[in-house]
Structure formats: C-alpha cells, structure tokens
Design a protein around this motif. Structure first.
Motif, mmCIF file in Angstrom:
data_model
loop_
_atom_site.group_PDB
_atom_site.id
_atom_site.type_symbol
_atom_site.label_atom_id
_atom_site.label_comp_id
_atom_site.label_asym_id
_atom_site.label_seq_id
_atom_site.Cartn_x
_atom_site.Cartn_y
_atom_site.Cartn_z
ATOM 1 N N LEU A 87 44.706 25.431 -57.762
ATOM 2 C CA LEU A 87 43.966 24.673 -56.756
ATOM 3 C C LEU A 87 43.710 25.520 -55.520
ATOM 4 O O LEU A 87 42.620 25.520 -54.949
ATOM 5 C CB LEU A 87 44.756 23.408 -56.372
ATOM 6 C CG LEU A 87 44.113 22.492 -55.333
ATOM 7 C CD1 LEU A 87 42.806 21.917 -55.852
ATOM 8 C CD2 LEU A 87 45.071 21.366 -54.949
ATOM 9 N N VAL A 88 44.726 26.262 -55.059
ATOM 10 C CA VAL A 88 44.620 27.152 -53.899
ATOM 11 C C VAL A 88 45.106 28.526 -54.308
ATOM 12 O O VAL A 88 46.196 28.667 -54.884
ATOM 13 C CB VAL A 88 45.465 26.630 -52.715
ATOM 14 C CG1 VAL A 88 45.427 27.625 -51.558
ATOM 15 C CG2 VAL A 88 44.964 25.272 -52.254
ATOM 16 N N ASP A 89 44.291 29.544 -54.015
ATOM 17 C CA ASP A 89 44.707 30.918 -54.269
ATOM 18 C C ASP A 89 45.693 31.312 -53.171
ATOM 19 O O ASP A 89 45.302 31.617 -52.047
ATOM 20 C CB ASP A 89 43.477 31.840 -54.255
ATOM 21 C CG ASP A 89 43.834 33.277 -54.592
ATOM 22 O OD1 ASP A 89 45.024 33.545 -54.859
ATOM 23 O OD2 ASP A 89 42.931 34.127 -54.576
ATOM 24 N N LEU A 90 46.994 31.289 -53.478
ATOM 25 C CA LEU A 90 48.029 31.523 -52.477
ATOM 26 C C LEU A 90 47.991 32.934 -51.911
ATOM 27 O O LEU A 90 48.560 33.189 -50.850
ATOM 28 C CB LEU A 90 49.402 31.223 -53.074
ATOM 29 C CG LEU A 90 49.630 29.772 -53.517
ATOM 30 C CD1 LEU A 90 51.001 29.622 -54.157
ATOM 31 C CD2 LEU A 90 49.486 28.821 -52.328
ATOM 32 N N SER A 91 47.318 33.865 -52.600
ATOM 33 C CA SER A 91 47.217 35.215 -52.058
ATOM 34 C C SER A 91 46.425 35.232 -50.746
ATOM 35 O O SER A 91 46.611 36.120 -49.917
ATOM 36 C CB SER A 91 46.552 36.145 -53.077
ATOM 37 O OG SER A 91 45.213 35.768 -53.323
#
Length: 499
Positions: free
Chosen positions: A270-274
């Motif tokens: 859902l969210v690209d944590l990078s």
C-alpha cells in the motif's frame, strides 16, 4: 508485475495541456479544502435552521476531517494503479453529488452522514491533484505548479469563513447554511466537464496481485485511532478516549511489519516504506504535519474571539483573515518559482515569519483587547500569510522531488494524511487552550485568545526546528535523499518500461 505502458509525459515529453489541466486540479483542490473552513461559520445557521444539537454540528466539521484523512492513502494508491484521470473525475463527481445531499438534508442525522461521505469524496480526489502535478510538470515548472497549489490551500483556508459569511448574509440565517454546500454544484459540474476535456489519460498499471486490503485496514484503523481522541478533545467531550493512541501505535507498528512482509512476498504494498527513509521525503512529511498543527489554530481562535468576544458577524470575522490569504497567495506564487534555487532555506524563513506573525497577533490581542481589534492584527496576520506562502507549496515540492511519478499519488497521500493529523491536533490544542483559559479567567476573551495563539506559536517553532535541522545539519556520506527505486519504476534501469 506486468510491464506497463508509460505515458508520454512520464517518458520525458511535457503534455501541451498541462497548464489547463493544472487549472482544473486547482479548482477541485480548492473546492475540497474550502469545505473544511467554510462550514465553520455556518454552524449557528445549521442549529437554527435544522434544529441541530451541538454534538451534531461538531460532527459536521469533525466527521469530514476524519473520513477525508482515512480515504487519502488508499485513494492515492488506486490513482497510481488505475489511472489518475479516472479517479479524479469519479471523486469529483461523487463530491459534487454529496454536496447536494448535504444541502437538501431534512434532519441533522442526514447531514452528518452526507458530510462523512463528502469527506470520503474529498479524500479520493485530493491525492490525484498532487499526482497530476508530479506527473505533468518537471523541474522549475513543477515548483511553480506546487506554488500555485500552495496558494490555493492558503486562500481556501482563509477565504472560507468570508465566503460562508457572505452566503449566510445573502440567504438568511435559517437557510444560508444550505448554500454553503450548494455553491459546490456549479463549480463541480464545470470542473468535471473541463477535466474530461483537458486532463491527460494515464494508462492503468494494473493491480499487481491485488490491492493490499490488510494494509488498508491496519493503516485506516491506526489513523482513525489517532484522529478520534483529537476530535473528542476539540468537541470538549467529557471523556476523551486517550487509550486509542496506544491502539494507534500498535496498529501502525503492525502496518509497517505487514507492508515489509507483503513486499518481500513480491506483492504491491500500500505504501512504499522506502520513501520514508529518504531524508527529503521524511523531513518534508514531518515539517508539513507539525506546521499544519501550528498555523491552523490561528483562524479558528481568531474567529471565536471576534464573534463571541466582540460580537462580530460571520462576514466581518471572516474578512479579518484576508491579509493572511492575500499575503500567502503572493508568496506562494513567488516561492514556487524560486524553490529550486533557495531550497529548504526558503521553508525555514517562511516558518520563522509565520511564528513571528502568530506571536505578534497573540501579543497585540493581549495588549489591545478593546476597540478596533481587527485594525491592530492586520500587520501580524499579513506577516504570517507572507511566511505561509513560502512553506506549504515549497515544502511539498522538495518532499516529492525524488519521488518517481508512478508513485506520486501514494506519496502525496502520505503527506496529506500527516497534514490532516496535524490539522486535527492543532485544532484540538488551540480549542483546548482557548476554552480552558476562558473558564479560568471567567470569560476573559483576550487572555484566552492570546494564550491559545502562543500555543500555536510554540507548535510552529517545533516545525521550525525540524526544518532548520534538515537544512543545516550535515548529511552523512553516502546518505542520498533519493529513495531506492521500485523494480517497476520507469527510472530503474532494471525496469521493462522505457525511460
């Protein structure tokens, strides 16, 4: 993930319709953000015309903020995956339709439910606006576009009370609140038509192996658990459920863990944590969240002071915020042109000016509590507005500078979610400080207002410290601001898509 067709403007060619498309985006963004502030002055009219209770009118305001914040990240992701034009037009049509439902409400319950749906529609629409800007513009042009967007945010916040006051004065106290919602109908219809004609169509990237529904539930639950205690505090609820903040921490920690597992399994998170590990995006998100917590208390408390303490009409109280709006509109445009030359230095200077303006307004009200108060606060409000224009748009530009266009909808939604949380926190803090001091001083409005504005100044100074640290602290060797590129990014050399 299946290789995707990259739109021309993602491949480097600028769309010749980009400025017309930006005009449509600004109209839609302005309309959704205007509904955050324009409704505030209509609350007494709702109570008289609809027989709404104080709890009902509180949820008319707070419910919109809550569902707006909950919808942002899933909507940003869907825009990235399914195409932003489709999501934009759908969200805009939905927002326009539920605005009419709000205006036609026969009872308070109907109005509260319609406002919750309106918040969802606004949350669906707003990430597409930022995603469109990121997709259509490059380099200095992107800074100018975000500068204009920042001006629309500031103007919508400050002009909302004035516009609401004008509509109520023209339509009458008992039915004026309905026109606060009906005004969205012609604007929304015009924007839908122009959007269908001018917005570029982006190819859907596909949904990979399915939307991350577990991530949606964990993040949505975490954000709701943060916002609900703030809403209860703002409503001066007898029992604020602060334990929800502990639940929020647990849910958000589970969200981070789940996203890591989901991505390692080769699926679309859902969210690209990078993104959050990139200093530019991380610092920009933190500055935006804390800054919104600080400056949004200004117009709320000032309106309470002028209307309740001095008996100003909704129109007169709303007009007092015009110096802030005008100052912000001017510097937002100028800041957008210079953001890539001045960088974070501009944001630091802008936040410092806002802190000075907020503190000056607090001091003026504390020392000149009587007479023509609006005349004394014009100067400090103008200083705060000039500073604000150098913060919102430029900070957004710098935060998203290294985000690939294919991920810009999700990244923008994360930024805006932080801003919604910050706004709720700032509103709750400002209202709490105001009413607590008002009760302690037995109705001393000047002292209560000054006390609350000093609290807003303190929050703004925290944002100043974060921005200053990002600007002046040295970066570690090898610590790049650019986040690691996803495998399907057009900029990644391993991607199957053309660059």
């Amino acid at each position: 993930m299946t290789p995707q067709r990259v739109p021309a403007n993602d491949a480097g060619a600028l769309d010749p319709r980009r400025w017309r498309a930006l005009a449509v985006c600004l109209i839609a963004g302005f309309m959704t953000l205007l509904d955050v502030s324009i409704v505030n002055v209509a609350l007494p009219s709702m109570q008289r015309g609809l027989g709404a209770s104080p709890a009902d009118v509180s949820w008319v305001v707070s419910g919109y903020t809550l569902t707006f914040g909950l919808a942002l990240v899933p909507a940003g992701k869907l825009g990235d995956l399914l195409g932003r034009k489709t999501m934009f037009l759908g969200g805009l049509a939905f927002f326009t339709a539920v605005s009419v439902l709000c205006a036609l409400s026969p009872n308070p319950t109907w109005l509260v439910v319609a406002r919750l749906l309106q918040g969802v529609a606004g949350g669906l629409l707003n990430p597409q606006v930022i995603g469109m800007v990121q997709q259509l513009f490059r380099g200095p042009e992107r800074g100018r576009a975000f500068g204009l967007y920042g001006a629309s945010i500031a103007i919508s916040t400050a002009v909302g009370p004035l516009a609401g006051g004008l509509l109520i004065q023209a339509a009458g106290v008992h039915s004026g609140w309905r026109w606060v919602f009906l005004v969205n109908l012609p604007i929304g219809l015009l924007a839908v038509v122009l959007g269908a004609l001018w917005l570029p169509r982006t190819a859907a990237r596909g949904t990979g192996r399915g939307l991350d529904l577990v991530g949606v539930l964990l993040l949505g639950g975490g954000v709701a658990a943060v916002l609900l205690p703030m809403i209860e505090q703002e409503q001066r609820s007898v029992s604020v459920r602060w334990w929800l903040l502990g639940l929020a921490a647990a849910l958000l920690a589970c969200f981070v863990g789940w996203e890591t597992v989901w991505r390692r399994a080769g699926r679309e998170p859902l969210v690209d944590l990078s993104l959050l590990r990139a200093r530019s995006f991380g610092a920009g998100s933190a500055v935006g969240s804390v800054y919104f917590a600080g400056y949004t208390g200004l117009l709320l408390v000032l309106t309470l002071y002028l209307q309740q303490g001095h008996g100003y009409s909704a129109l007169a109280a709303g007009a007092t915020g015009l110096p802030f709006a005008l100052g912000s509109a001017v510097t937002s445009t100028l800041g957008g042109r210079a953001v890539f030359r001045a960088g974070r230095t501009m944001v630091v200077a802008g936040i410092a000016a806002v802190a000075l303006g907020l503190g000056g307004t607090a001091a003026v009200i504390g020392h000149h509590p009587h007479g023509q108060v609006w005349l004394y606060v014009l100067g400090p409000l103008l200083v705060a507005g000039l500073g604000s224009g150098l913060v919102i748009g430029p900070n957004q530009t710098l935060a998203l500078a290294d985000v690939p266009p294919a991920r810009s909808g999700t990244a923008a939604a994360v930024l805006q979610t932080g801003q919604r949380v910050g706004t709720s926190l700032g509103t709750a803090v400002a209202a709490t400080l105001f009413y607590n001091r008002l009760a302690a001083t037995r109705g001393d409005f000047p002292r209560a207002t000054s006390h609350s504005l000093y609290g807003a100044t303190a929050l703004t100074c925290v944002a100043l410290l974060i921005a200053g640290a990002d600007r002046f602290l040295p970066r570690r060797a090898g610590n790049e601001t650019r986040p690691p590129l996803p495998a399907d990014s057009p900029k990644n050399p391993r991607s199957a898509d053309p660059v």
